[in-house]
Design an enzyme around this catalytic site. Structure first.
Site, PDB file in Angstrom:
ATOM      1  N   CYS A  19       0.641  -1.012  -0.073  1.00 37.31           N
ATOM      2  CA  CYS A  19       0.342  -0.085  -0.345  1.00 37.31           C
ATOM      3  C   CYS A  19       1.066   1.375  -0.091  1.00 37.31           C
ATOM      4  CB  CYS A  19      -0.704  -0.177   1.088  1.00 37.31           C
ATOM      5  SG  CYS A  19      -2.010   1.813   1.091  1.00 37.31           S
TER       6      CYS A  19
ATOM      7  N   CYS B 111      -5.155   6.062  -3.826  1.00 36.70           N
ATOM      8  CA  CYS B 111      -4.884   5.192  -4.027  1.00 36.70           C
ATOM      9  C   CYS B 111      -2.710   4.874  -4.253  1.00 36.70           C
ATOM     10  CB  CYS B 111      -4.794   3.794  -4.432  1.00 36.70           C
ATOM     11  SG  CYS B 111      -4.100   2.486  -5.239  1.00 36.70           S
TER      12      CYS B 111
END
Length: 280
Positions: A74, A223
């Protein structure tokens, strides 16, 4: 009691927990409850800081989606991870090296408060993304069955930034059916581990707008790995420059990539929201 910190990177929000000085364990069911925005703390992902497994590294970095499943990477979380370990006095380094379940990354705290992450070399080989395809292509074709049993065809690029991504070109980012198409593609059988689905509108060769339907979390405000994937796909397709500004609903990231076989660098903010504690 377990101490935690709530953080966000461009609105992509996290519960960050120090597993170096605290003995912690979270079951998937506990993570789901904590992630609930009505009855829990509310977050997109839980980030766990652990001691390094390799003496040459500083920490081990684990990421859990809101559905309780552990994932490989991530990017927004990595920036928050770096800010967290400095703020909590777990390190005094400006450059931090960490392992993930899928490799190693380097984090650098900048003087302006941003964090730059060396995201590693993008993975383009289909079998390593993983994506079922006969050979590597800049653009792939995939057919999917809609809920009403009709067939729909998609053209996209595919890449792994430590986690799998497909990126579709759209003319109007606001009109894109992110929820519908995202849900259709994220668990498509040709992506054995699922996929994050990016919707990219190209403004010019150095500027894109992006929305991402994240595997296990639906659409999020930002993201980081999705921004990296979009920059890679756009550059491979000859549409984008080496340095790209990526506007996401939650804010802006800068992506630098010198091309195939080279590491990719992502720069953006990491914000502290509050500190708290929970009973386990």
């Amino acid at each position: 009691m377990i101490h935690f910190t709530k953080m966000h990177g461009l609105g992509n929000d996290f519960m960050v927990v120090d597993g170096v000085t605290q003995n912690v364990f979270f079951s998937p069911e506990q993570i789901k409850r904590l992630a609930d925005r009505n009855f829990g703390i509310g977050f997109d992902q839980l980030l766990l800081v652990e001691p390094p497994y390799d003496p040459d590294l500083d920490f081990h970095y684990r990421i859990f989606n809101a559905d309780g499943g552990e994932v490989e990477q991530c990017g927004n979380g990595a920036r928050c991870f770096a800010r967290f370990v400095r703020n909590k006095g777990l390190t005094n380094k400006q450059k931090i090296r960490v392992s993930t379940s899928n490799g190693k990354i380097t984090l650098r705290l900048e003087r302006d408060g941003n964090v730059t992450v060396n995201m590693g070399i993008p993975v383009l080989e289909p079998g390593r993304i993983p994506f079922n395809a006969k050979k590597m292509e800049k653009t792939y074709l995939l057919q999917a069955t809609n809920p009403d049993s009709t067939m729909q065809t998609f053209l996209f690029g595919a890449v792994s930034m430590g986690n799998p991504h497909c990126v579709l070109d759209v003319e109007d980012i606001e009109a894109a059916d992110v929820e519908g198409i995202g849900a259709l593609l994220t668990r498509h059988e040709r992506f054995p581990k699922g996929v994050n689905v990016g919707f990219m509108q190209i403004i010019n060769s150095g500027h894109i707008k992006l929305r991402v339907y994240e595997r296990g979390a639906a659409e999020t405000l930002a993201c980081g790995t999705g921004a990296c994937a979009a920059a890679v796909v756009g550059q491979l397709q000859g549409k984008l420059d080496n340095c790209v500004r990526v506007d996401l609903p939650g804010g802006t990231l800068t992506i630098n990539w010198e091309g195939e076989g080279k590491p990719l660098w992502m720069t953006g903010p990491a914000e502290h929201v509050y500190d708290g504690q929970i009973q386990q």
